[in-house]
Design an enzyme around this catalytic site. Structure first.
Site, PDB file in Angstrom:
ATOM      1  N   GLY A 168       0.835  -1.197   0.000  1.00  0.00           N
ATOM      2  CA  GLY A 168       0.000   0.000   0.000  1.00  0.00           C
ATOM      3  C   GLY A 168       0.871   1.248   0.000  1.00  0.00           C
ATOM      4  N   GLY A 169       0.308   2.310   0.527  1.00  0.00           N
ATOM      5  CA  GLY A 169       1.035   3.582   0.555  1.00  0.00           C
ATOM      6  C   GLY A 169       2.328   3.501   1.330  1.00  0.00           C
ATOM      7  N   GLY A 403      24.704  11.484 -29.798  1.00  0.00           N
ATOM      8  CA  GLY A 403      24.236  12.211 -28.619  1.00  0.00           C
ATOM      9  C   GLY A 403      24.737  11.569 -27.334  1.00  0.00           C
ATOM     10  N   ALA A 404      24.938  10.247 -27.389  1.00  0.00           N
ATOM     11  CA  ALA A 404      25.386   9.553 -26.185  1.00  0.00           C
ATOM     12  C   ALA A 404      26.789  10.021 -25.772  1.00  0.00           C
ATOM     13  CB  ALA A 404      25.374   8.047 -26.416  1.00  0.00           C
TER      14      ALA A 404
END
Ligand code: HXC
Length: 513
Positions: A168-169, A403-404
């Protein structure tokens, strides 16, 4: 009962948690108790407990009759390898370790102390979640912890070991902390458990498969470490602490180091195949460069095309980010970009200098990558390197394409020292791909297209598939014989140890999350 006897009896009662039967059941599940875990975690006799006699305030559902001193969490401070840490260890034997108002207050108290005194917080989580009998009060308690986790982020290291349920949370507290450790078969984390999953999506899945250690270590990347058992888990948490400072004001540890006079690593001269198509294991390169046996890998089984972890170099703690040619040719994709970015930001937040080893063919193409956000995920890594102000040193071991090249801690985005090995290729793309584009017509119209292609490829290779164009422009500070790199890096990091580099004044940046 005299006053001392009363005191002793209360303390004995607190130590028993939910009672002998429930402690035995914890052992029967292959789990240690909250106090046994702390014994392994902390230096002998160093633990000082805070809030041992706290009890819950709930009066609904007959809860006033069911009181356990400590209220399901053991909190306090102690030392690990002589250094102060604050700890909480949830006790599953008391209402399943569930979080009540007072349980939350105990955790918040030690988090506040940790922040005020600048030392790490370690949470050993083993809890059934919100104390169901307390309802919304428990939810408030969780939020009080989440808020503190967030305020403490980047100020003090926060480590979470999951040693039972975390659902859960409740998962969001560990998720905000810096590192998560899990134990195979006995711990799990999920926002909604198998029953809810079945109701909503009709999927049948076990707890282990949905949110066990293996799942989170390999598929989601939620956990950074998965251990075979609790002792191993705690030991690796302790080891991680040896690489990091107590808080963001301290520098990363530098331990005394005496060289045995042999800092050359001749093996490195032959370890990396010249043919850019042939893979090799970057971890072997790392092991050769750093102090023997000191590489401590983080996120080992997740996004294996990038390797991240801590090591010592001449006794100095450093963080390493390295492309891994042995997995997906070391390409950058969604998961590896996120993994790398998170690690870079941790190192930068806690003054751990960065060593970046580059052998990258570019970003992974495809609809899966694009639709899952390679644009924003790749940008995370670029942003993290650009933003980092710690000493940053790059070594291009072979390919650095497109770009790498820019992203992987290039000179242009603030690296302090950029080295390349002699067989490095720094180019927009591989030679074949490049000539097929720029000489398309010439090749197609040639009498022998294959021969023309080969000619152009070797021409392009000769011109660009080397580190010297980049070195001529100062993008590379030195082309280094690999065997000398360990020595050079030690000197480089020493030279950079007093680096001062401030970011422009701002509230905070807006990393492309
Ligand atoms: C109160 C709890 C409890 C809880 C377990 N217990 N969870 N008591 N609140 N949340 C108690 C049980 O009554 C039992 O008491 C003891 O702990 C051990 O539980 P068992 O069920 O016997 O253990 P086990 O079979 O190992 O199962 C563990 C479990 C299960 C899977 C965690 O107990 C369970 O499903 N609990 C409920 C989980 C849950 O729904 N929590 C709320 C989630 S919502 P006795 O007296 O028999 O020893 C949530 C929201 C957080 O947490 C939101 C934050 C924003």
């Amino acid at each position: 009962m005299n006053k001392l006897d009363l005191l002793h009896s209360k303390k004995d009662q607190a130590v028993l948690g939910g009672g002998a039967k429930r402690l035995a059941s914890q052992h029967a599940k292959g789990k240690l108790t909250a106090r046994e875990r702390l014994q392994i975690l902390l230096d002998e006799d160093s633990f000082e407990e805070i809030g041992m006699l706290v009890s819950h305030r709930c009066t609904d559902f007959g809860m006033e009759k069911e009181q356990y001193l400590g209220d399901g969490v053991v909190t306090g401070y102690g030392t690990i390898h002589g250094r102060l840490v604050y700890v909480f260890s949830q006790d599953f034997t008391v209402f399943g370790g569930s979080l009540s108002e007072t349980h939350a207050e105990k955790i918040c108290k030690i988090m506040d102390l940790a922040m005020e005194n600048g030392a790490p917080v370690i949470g050993l989580n083993d809890s059934g979640g919100a104390r169901i009998q307390e309802g919304v009060v428990s939810l408030g308690g969780y939020a009080d912890i989440f808020y503190r986790n967030t305020r403490a982020s980047g100020v003090i290291p926060q480590l979470s070991a999951i040693m039972g349920p975390c659902a859960g949370g409740a998962v969001y507290s560990p998720a905000i902390t810096d590192f998560i450790f899990m134990v195979e078969q006995t711990s799990y984390m999920f926002v909604t458990g198998p029953n809810v999953v079945k109701t909503v999506t009709h999927e049948e899945v076990s707890s282990e498969s949905l949110g066990g250690a293996h799942t989170h270590a390999t598929k989601s990347g939620v956990t950074h470490f998965a251990s075979a058992n609790e002792v191993e888990c705690i030991e690796s948490l302790k080891q991680l602490l040896t690489y990091i400072p107590q808080n963001c004001e301290e520098t990363a540890p530098v331990y005394p180091y005496t060289s045995n006079g042999n800092e050359l690593r001749m093996k490195l001269n032959t370890m990396i195949p010249e043919n850019a198509q042939i893979p090799y294991d970057m971890k072997e390169v790392i092991e050769e460069i750093v102090d023997e046996g000191s590489f401590f890998e983080v996120h080992k089984d997740y996004a294996e095309n990038i390797v991240v972890g801590f090591a010592f170099l001449g006794g100095r703690s450093i963080g390493i980010v390295a492309n891994q040619p042995a997995a997906l040719a070391g390409v950058l994709d969604n998961n590896s970009s996120k993994k790398g970015a998170r690690f870079v930001r941790f190192c930068d937040a806690f003054n751990v200098p960065l060593l970046v080893l580059v052998d990258v063919p570019g970003f992974l193409p495809g609809t899966d990558q694009e639709w899952n956000g390679i644009i924003s995920n790749g940008a995370k890594l670029l942003y993290a390197f650009s933003e980092a102000t710690v000493p940053k040193v790059t070594v291009i071991t072979r390919k650095a394409y497109g770009g790498a090249y820019d992203v992987m801690n290039s000179k242009h985005i603030g690296a302090d020292l950029n080295y390349a090995f002699p067989n490095a290729e720094i180019a927009v793309m591989g030679a074949k791909g490049a000539v097929e584009i720029i000489f398309k017509k010439e090749i197609e119209s040639a009498d022998n297209p294959q021969q023309k292609l080969d000619e152009k490829v070797s021409e392009y290779t000769e011109k660009f598939a080397n580190p010297y164009s980049a070195a001529a422009r100062g993008f590379i500070d030195e082309v280094v014989e690999p065997s000398l790199i360990r020595k050079k890096l030690q000197k480089g990091f020493k030279m950079l140890e007093n680096k001062v580099c401030a970011l422009p004044k701002k509230k905070h940046g807006n990393i492309p999350l």
